[in-house]
Write a protein that holds these residues in place. Structure first.
Motif, PDB file in Angstrom:
ATOM      1  N   ASP A 288       0.810  -1.223   0.000  1.00  0.00           N
ATOM      2  CA  ASP A 288       0.000   0.000   0.000  1.00  0.00           C
ATOM      3  C   ASP A 288       0.841   1.270   0.000  1.00  0.00           C
ATOM      4  OD1 ASP A 288       0.807   0.424   2.643  1.00  0.00           O
ATOM      5  OD2 ASP A 288      -1.063  -0.314   3.490  1.00  0.00           O
ATOM      6  N   GLY A 289       2.147   1.127  -0.201  1.00  0.00           N
ATOM      7  CA  GLY A 289       2.978   2.298  -0.419  1.00  0.00           C
ATOM      8  C   GLY A 289       3.688   2.884   0.780  1.00  0.00           C
ATOM      9  N   ARG A 290       3.469   2.368   1.994  1.00  0.00           N
ATOM     10  CA  ARG A 290       4.185   2.903   3.151  1.00  0.00           C
ATOM     11  C   ARG A 290       5.675   2.616   3.056  1.00  0.00           C
ATOM     12  NH1 ARG A 290       0.360   0.693   7.879  1.00  0.00           N
ATOM     13  NH2 ARG A 290      -1.051   0.077   6.240  1.00  0.00           N
ATOM     14  N   GLN A 291       5.978   1.464   2.530  1.00  0.00           N
ATOM     15  CA  GLN A 291       7.357   1.063   2.260  1.00  0.00           C
ATOM     16  C   GLN A 291       7.416   0.544   0.839  1.00  0.00           C
ATOM     17  OE1 GLN A 291       6.615   0.362   6.487  1.00  0.00           O
ATOM     18  NE2 GLN A 291       6.512  -1.471   5.318  1.00  0.00           N
ATOM     19  N   ARG A 292       8.628   0.367   0.354  1.00  0.00           N
ATOM     20  CA  ARG A 292       8.824  -0.227  -0.966  1.00  0.00           C
ATOM     21  C   ARG A 292       9.641  -1.505  -0.791  1.00  0.00           C
ATOM     22  NH1 ARG A 292       5.043   1.574  -3.539  1.00  0.00           N
ATOM     23  NH2 ARG A 292       5.116   3.643  -4.416  1.00  0.00           N
ATOM     24  N   CYS A 293       9.192  -2.561  -1.445  1.00  0.00           N
ATOM     25  CA  CYS A 293       9.910  -3.833  -1.435  1.00  0.00           C
ATOM     26  C   CYS A 293      10.174  -4.228  -2.877  1.00  0.00           C
ATOM     27  CB  CYS A 293       9.091  -4.922  -0.745  1.00  0.00           C
ATOM     28  SG  CYS A 293       9.880  -6.554  -0.758  1.00  0.00           S
ATOM     29  N   TRP A 294      11.474  -4.381  -3.196  1.00  0.00           N
ATOM     30  CA  TRP A 294      11.863  -4.845  -4.520  1.00  0.00           C
ATOM     31  C   TRP A 294      12.355  -6.273  -4.424  1.00  0.00           C
ATOM     32  CZ3 TRP A 294      13.165   0.099  -2.980  1.00  0.00           C
ATOM     33  CH2 TRP A 294      12.570   1.112  -3.733  1.00  0.00           C
ATOM     34  N   LEU A 295      11.961  -7.055  -5.390  1.00  0.00           N
ATOM     35  CA  LEU A 295      12.398  -8.438  -5.488  1.00  0.00           C
ATOM     36  C   LEU A 295      13.497  -8.533  -6.531  1.00  0.00           C
ATOM     37  CD1 LEU A 295       8.964 -10.276  -5.614  1.00  0.00           C
ATOM     38  CD2 LEU A 295      10.215  -9.406  -3.628  1.00  0.00           C
ATOM     39  N   ALA A 296      14.468  -9.385  -6.259  1.00  0.00           N
ATOM     40  CA  ALA A 296      15.514  -9.699  -7.229  1.00  0.00           C
ATOM     41  C   ALA A 296      15.301 -11.153  -7.633  1.00  0.00           C
ATOM     42  CB  ALA A 296      16.896  -9.524  -6.608  1.00  0.00           C
TER      43      ALA A 296
ATOM     44  N   VAL B 126      13.557 -17.159 -10.467  1.00  0.00           N
ATOM     45  CA  VAL B 126      13.526 -17.630  -9.082  1.00  0.00           C
ATOM     46  C   VAL B 126      13.836 -16.465  -8.160  1.00  0.00           C
ATOM     47  CG1 VAL B 126      14.617 -19.193  -7.413  1.00  0.00           C
ATOM     48  CG2 VAL B 126      14.231 -19.947  -9.765  1.00  0.00           C
ATOM     49  N   LEU B 127      13.070 -16.342  -7.070  1.00  0.00           N
ATOM     50  CA  LEU B 127      13.312 -15.288  -6.092  1.00  0.00           C
ATOM     51  C   LEU B 127      14.664 -15.508  -5.427  1.00  0.00           C
ATOM     52  CD1 LEU B 127      12.316 -12.805  -4.520  1.00  0.00           C
ATOM     53  CD2 LEU B 127      11.236 -14.407  -2.894  1.00  0.00           C
ATOM     54  N   ALA B 128      15.578 -14.567  -5.646  1.00  0.00           N
ATOM     55  CA  ALA B 128      16.925 -14.665  -5.079  1.00  0.00           C
ATOM     56  C   ALA B 128      17.101 -13.766  -3.866  1.00  0.00           C
ATOM     57  CB  ALA B 128      17.961 -14.304  -6.136  1.00  0.00           C
ATOM     58  N   GLY B 129      16.298 -12.709  -3.769  1.00  0.00           N
ATOM     59  CA  GLY B 129      16.418 -11.799  -2.639  1.00  0.00           C
ATOM     60  C   GLY B 129      15.421 -10.674  -2.734  1.00  0.00           C
ATOM     61  N   TYR B 130      15.417  -9.838  -1.704  1.00  0.00           N
ATOM     62  CA  TYR B 130      14.551  -8.665  -1.693  1.00  0.00           C
ATOM     63  C   TYR B 130      15.138  -7.626  -0.756  1.00  0.00           C
ATOM     64  CZ  TYR B 130      12.905 -10.986   2.520  1.00  0.00           C
ATOM     65  OH  TYR B 130      12.856 -11.625   3.733  1.00  0.00           O
ATOM     66  N   VAL B 131      14.660  -6.405  -0.915  1.00  0.00           N
ATOM     67  CA  VAL B 131      15.076  -5.298  -0.062  1.00  0.00           C
ATOM     68  C   VAL B 131      13.845  -4.428   0.196  1.00  0.00           C
ATOM     69  CG1 VAL B 131      15.833  -3.840  -2.001  1.00  0.00           C
ATOM     70  CG2 VAL B 131      16.783  -3.454   0.275  1.00  0.00           C
ATOM     71  N   VAL B 132      13.730  -3.933   1.438  1.00  0.00           N
ATOM     72  CA  VAL B 132      12.610  -3.088   1.842  1.00  0.00           C
ATOM     73  C   VAL B 132      13.160  -1.785   2.402  1.00  0.00           C
ATOM     74  CG1 VAL B 132      10.550  -2.881   3.301  1.00  0.00           C
ATOM     75  CG2 VAL B 132      11.245  -5.143   2.445  1.00  0.00           C
ATOM     76  N   VAL B 133      12.665  -0.656   1.887  1.00  0.00           N
ATOM     77  CA  VAL B 133      13.086   0.661   2.358  1.00  0.00           C
ATOM     78  C   VAL B 133      11.881   1.564   2.559  1.00  0.00           C
ATOM     79  CG1 VAL B 133      15.360   0.584   1.262  1.00  0.00           C
ATOM     80  CG2 VAL B 133      13.450   1.597   0.039  1.00  0.00           C
ATOM     81  N   THR B 134      12.109   2.616   3.321  1.00  0.00           N
ATOM     82  CA  THR B 134      11.126   3.680   3.486  1.00  0.00           C
ATOM     83  C   THR B 134      11.887   4.984   3.613  1.00  0.00           C
ATOM     84  OG1 THR B 134       9.135   4.352   4.704  1.00  0.00           O
ATOM     85  CG2 THR B 134      10.998   3.544   6.014  1.00  0.00           C
ATOM     86  N   TYR B 135      11.201   6.091   3.402  1.00  0.00           N
ATOM     87  CA  TYR B 135      11.843   7.391   3.568  1.00  0.00           C
ATOM     88  C   TYR B 135      10.809   8.433   3.955  1.00  0.00           C
ATOM     89  CZ  TYR B 135      10.090   8.497  -1.102  1.00  0.00           C
ATOM     90  OH  TYR B 135       9.283   8.700  -2.183  1.00  0.00           O
ATOM     91  N   GLY B 136      11.292   9.495   4.551  1.00  0.00           N
ATOM     92  CA  GLY B 136      10.459  10.624   4.938  1.00  0.00           C
ATOM     93  C   GLY B 136      11.256  11.580   5.791  1.00  0.00           C
TER      94      GLY B 136
ATOM     95  N   GLN C  75      22.581  -1.308  -3.228  1.00  0.00           N
ATOM     96  CA  GLN C  75      22.845  -0.203  -4.152  1.00  0.00           C
ATOM     97  C   GLN C  75      21.557   0.276  -4.816  1.00  0.00           C
ATOM     98  OE1 GLN C  75      25.896  -1.697  -6.788  1.00  0.00           O
ATOM     99  NE2 GLN C  75      27.327  -1.973  -5.105  1.00  0.00           N
ATOM    100  N   TYR C  76      20.698  -0.661  -5.163  1.00  0.00           N
ATOM    101  CA  TYR C  76      19.436  -0.289  -5.789  1.00  0.00           C
ATOM    102  C   TYR C  76      18.574   0.516  -4.822  1.00  0.00           C
ATOM    103  CZ  TYR C  76      15.301  -0.387  -8.612  1.00  0.00           C
ATOM    104  OH  TYR C  76      14.226   0.003  -9.365  1.00  0.00           O
ATOM    105  N   ALA C  77      18.496   0.074  -3.575  1.00  0.00           N
ATOM    106  CA  ALA C  77      17.701   0.783  -2.565  1.00  0.00           C
ATOM    107  C   ALA C  77      18.239   2.196  -2.351  1.00  0.00           C
ATOM    108  CB  ALA C  77      17.704   0.001  -1.255  1.00  0.00           C
ATOM    109  N   VAL C  78      19.556   2.322  -2.259  1.00  0.00           N
ATOM    110  CA  VAL C  78      20.173   3.643  -2.079  1.00  0.00           C
ATOM    111  C   VAL C  78      19.850   4.538  -3.274  1.00  0.00           C
ATOM    112  CG1 VAL C  78      22.393   4.859  -2.010  1.00  0.00           C
ATOM    113  CG2 VAL C  78      21.983   2.910  -0.492  1.00  0.00           C
ATOM    114  N   SER C  79      19.939   3.999  -4.481  1.00  0.00           N
ATOM    115  CA  SER C  79      19.656   4.819  -5.669  1.00  0.00           C
ATOM    116  C   SER C  79      18.207   5.289  -5.686  1.00  0.00           C
ATOM    117  CB  SER C  79      20.001   4.061  -6.950  1.00  0.00           C
ATOM    118  OG  SER C  79      19.076   3.028  -7.202  1.00  0.00           O
ATOM    119  N   TYR C  80      17.306   4.489  -5.148  1.00  0.00           N
ATOM    120  CA  TYR C  80      15.896   4.852  -5.107  1.00  0.00           C
ATOM    121  C   TYR C  80      15.642   6.000  -4.133  1.00  0.00           C
ATOM    122  CZ  TYR C  80      10.913   4.714  -4.122  1.00  0.00           C
ATOM    123  OH  TYR C  80       9.598   5.073  -3.935  1.00  0.00           O
TER     124      TYR C  80
END
Length: 158
Positions: free
Chosen positions: A50-58, A63-73, A99-104
């Motif tokens: 619902d947009g409170r955080q972002r989760c990207w899948l790699a 095949v799901l190899a990993g994921y990362v979850v970030v938020t900002y404000g 690196q992807y999370a930081v770039s976002y």
């Protein structure tokens, strides 16, 4: 709308990065439980839908190899969760996810923070390689099987 992208890891794996969707929850929870002693609940990942955080899948070859979850404000960002499936660990996927999370978040925040178990040397080394530095500790932050463990608080200037 987020367009999926492909990233190369340091070991030559191709990762397809995309946002979490509801149909991914079962696979993400399986991966979460395979790598964390005290895994997140499904509701924590549902918050990413619902947009409170972002989760990207790699994904590697579908095949799901990993994921990362970030938020900002408020000028800060936080790495909330990161995981790499055991069979894909030590292949550069964690670095790509971070690196992807930081770039976002770098266009939305000046600093990114994270907490990590003081016993998780591999993760601490990864974060240090990616520019994170220690800013403090949180006493008894993480549950363990016989009590609690301190968290190392780390930050990175974006």
């Amino acid at each position: 709308m987020f367009t999926p992208i492909t990233l190369d890891t340091s070991s030559g794996l191709l990762l397809n990065m995309r946002l979490l969707v509801e149909s991914d929850l079962a696979d993400v929870l399986l991966l979460e439980r395979s790598v964390h002693s005290h895994p997140w609940r499904q509701s924590s990942f549902e918050d990413c839908l619902d947009g409170r955080q972002r989760c990207w899948l790699a994904e590697c070859n579908g095949v799901l190899a990993g994921y990362v979850v970030v938020t900002y404000g408020g000028g800060d960002a936080e790495l909330l969760n990161i995981a790499v499936a055991p069979k894909y660990q030590r292949k550069g996927i964690g670095s790509c996810l971070l690196q992807y999370a930081v770039s976002y978040v770098k266009d939305h925040a000046d600093m990114m923070f994270l907490e990590v178990r003081v016993s998780n040397r591999k993760a601490i080394e990864l974060y240090a390689r990616e520019g994170f530095f220690e800013v403090g500790q949180r006493k008894n932050y993480y549950p363990t099987n016989n009590g609690h463990e301190d968290a190392l608080l780390m930050a990175c200037q974006l």
